[in-house]
Motif scaffolding. Structure first.
Motif, PDB file in Angstrom:
ATOM      1  N   SER A 192       0.713  -1.101  -0.181  1.00 35.36           N
ATOM      2  CA  SER A 192      -0.218   0.083   0.384  1.00 35.36           C
ATOM      3  C   SER A 192       0.502   1.263  -0.108  1.00 35.36           C
ATOM      4  O   SER A 192       2.060   1.022  -0.510  1.00 35.36           O
ATOM      5  CB  SER A 192      -1.047   0.263   1.241  1.00 35.36           C
ATOM      6  N   LEU A 193       0.890   2.082   0.790  1.00 33.02           N
ATOM      7  CA  LEU A 193       1.840   3.205   0.968  1.00 33.02           C
ATOM      8  C   LEU A 193       3.279   3.087   0.774  1.00 33.02           C
ATOM      9  O   LEU A 193       4.168   3.283   0.028  1.00 33.02           O
ATOM     10  CB  LEU A 193       1.549   4.344   2.599  1.00 33.02           C
ATOM     11  N   ALA A 213       2.499  -3.926  -3.593  1.00 33.30           N
ATOM     12  CA  ALA A 213       2.090  -5.005  -3.009  1.00 33.30           C
ATOM     13  C   ALA A 213       1.093  -3.602  -2.831  1.00 33.30           C
ATOM     14  O   ALA A 213       0.905  -3.045  -1.948  1.00 33.30           O
ATOM     15  CB  ALA A 213       2.250  -5.824  -1.565  1.00 33.30           C
ATOM     16  N   GLY A 214      -0.334  -4.207  -3.347  1.00 31.66           N
ATOM     17  CA  GLY A 214      -1.959  -3.571  -2.501  1.00 31.66           C
ATOM     18  C   GLY A 214      -1.347  -2.159  -3.059  1.00 31.66           C
ATOM     19  O   GLY A 214      -2.040  -0.663  -2.247  1.00 31.66           O
ATOM     20  N   MET A 215      -1.640  -1.745  -4.529  1.00 23.20           N
ATOM     21  CA  MET A 215      -0.959  -0.791  -5.006  1.00 23.20           C
ATOM     22  C   MET A 215      -1.694  -0.914  -5.995  1.00 23.20           C
ATOM     23  O   MET A 215      -0.887  -2.074  -6.815  1.00 23.20           O
ATOM     24  CB  MET A 215       0.170  -0.190  -4.373  1.00 23.20           C
ATOM     25  N   VAL A 253       4.051  -6.940  -9.333  1.00 20.69           N
ATOM     26  CA  VAL A 253       3.155  -6.242  -8.669  1.00 20.69           C
ATOM     27  C   VAL A 253       1.552  -6.736  -8.283  1.00 20.69           C
ATOM     28  O   VAL A 253       1.286  -7.656  -8.926  1.00 20.69           O
ATOM     29  CB  VAL A 253       2.330  -5.428  -9.821  1.00 20.69           C
ATOM     30  N   LEU A 254       1.357  -6.499  -6.891  1.00 22.17           N
ATOM     31  CA  LEU A 254       1.227  -8.718  -6.308  1.00 22.17           C
ATOM     32  C   LEU A 254      -0.346  -7.489  -5.360  1.00 22.17           C
ATOM     33  O   LEU A 254       0.054  -5.992  -5.156  1.00 22.17           O
ATOM     34  CB  LEU A 254       1.573  -8.891  -5.301  1.00 22.17           C
ATOM     35  N   GLY A 267      -6.708   1.239  -7.732  1.00 26.16           N
ATOM     36  CA  GLY A 267      -6.716   1.485  -8.943  1.00 26.16           C
ATOM     37  C   GLY A 267      -6.307  -0.111  -9.165  1.00 26.16           C
ATOM     38  O   GLY A 267      -6.340  -1.128  -8.940  1.00 26.16           O
ATOM     39  N   SER A 268      -6.192  -0.340 -10.537  1.00 21.21           N
ATOM     40  CA  SER A 268      -6.156  -1.535 -10.958  1.00 21.21           C
ATOM     41  C   SER A 268      -4.426  -1.813 -10.897  1.00 21.21           C
ATOM     42  O   SER A 268      -3.483  -1.309 -11.721  1.00 21.21           O
ATOM     43  CB  SER A 268      -6.613  -1.364 -12.503  1.00 21.21           C
TER      44      SER A 268
END
Length: 256
Positions: free
Chosen positions: A109-110, A131-133, A205-206, A215-216
């Motif tokens: 994420s962040l 991850a988470g992004m 990218v997880l 977003g995607s």
């Protein structure tokens, strides 16, 4: 699962502006820096649910900082302590402090966005994990920043069951400092597609299969020249609890 944060004592380093920041370590082997998400900390994101242990067992020295404003790192309340892109600069300061030249880097994420900003600002890991992004959370930080500002400015008044209510509950669970996180939000900066496309190392990218908060993930992976996409069960809040998170990271980093 790990028993207590006390079992993983913090180590200290100084930011470029002199703040006392901390990190935890687990394992021996190849250095891997992992950065936690907003409202979280190194213990909750990486240790509590077994990800760091799994990675340590697979041959990594897992290095997990508490971001400024979070965990046991310094959490000043003044806006001057949160200039643009400061989290990436703190991450680069940790790399320098540890003297790392051959390492891997990732975040959730962040922490994923901070990892990307570190890459844009000159970090050169062998491989990276976002991850988470998703792409929207990289190109335009305004929307999610607005959501979290709403969470922090109206604590105690969110409708039960709403996204803001759940985010506040997580903040309370981690013991986060709302007065530090409010100015931190203004340090977030956008990244252009051109900057993303200039990142040449392999990048995983997880994301949770039901995670659409930023977003995607597929669109983000498509822009990266060496982007690889993987999904695990869960949404933005629940996928971080899943053992598949650590497993996918390990598999990617060990894939020759």
């Amino acid at each position: 699962m790990a028993s207590s944060p006390a079992d993983f004592p913090v180590r200290h380093f100084r930011s470029e502006d002199g703040l006392d920041l901390v990190y935890r370590e687990l394992g021996q082997g190849r250095p891997l820096i992992l950065i936690h998400g907003l409202f979280s900390n190194s213990w909750v994101n990486w240790i509590r649910y077994g990800h760091a242990q799994l990675l340590a067992e697979r041959g990594f020295r897992v290095i997990m900082p508490d971001l400024r404003g979070h965990g046991e790192s310094a959490a000043p309340h003044d806006a001057a302590s949160y200039p643009p892109d400061i989290l990436a600069q703190d991450g680069l300061a940790l790399v320098r402090h540890l003297g790392l030249t051959d390492y891997d880097l990732g975040g959730y994420s962040l922490g994923g966005r901070t990892t990307l900003r570190m890459l844009v600002d000159g970090a050169a890991p062998r491989r990276a994990i976002l991850a988470g992004m998703g792409l929207a959370g990289i190109l335009d930080v305004h929307q999610r920043r607005g959501f979290f500002r709403h969470v922090l400015e109206d604590l105690g008044n969110h409708k039960r069951g709403s996204g803001a209510w759940l985010a506040e509950g997580f903040l309370r669970t981690t013991g986060g400092d709302a007065k530090a996180m409010l100015p931190l939000l203004d340090s977030f900066v956008d990244t252009s597609e051109q900057e993303i496309a200039a990142i040449t190392m392999p990048v995983l990218v997880l994301a949770g299969v039901d995670d659409h908060d930023n977003g995607s993930a597929a669109d983000l992976a498509a822009i990266l020249p060496e982007g690889r996409l993987a999904h695990i069960p869960g949404n933005h809040m629940t996928s971080v609890l899943r053992p598949e998170l650590g497993q996918e990271i390990a598999d990617f980093l060990l894939d020759q």
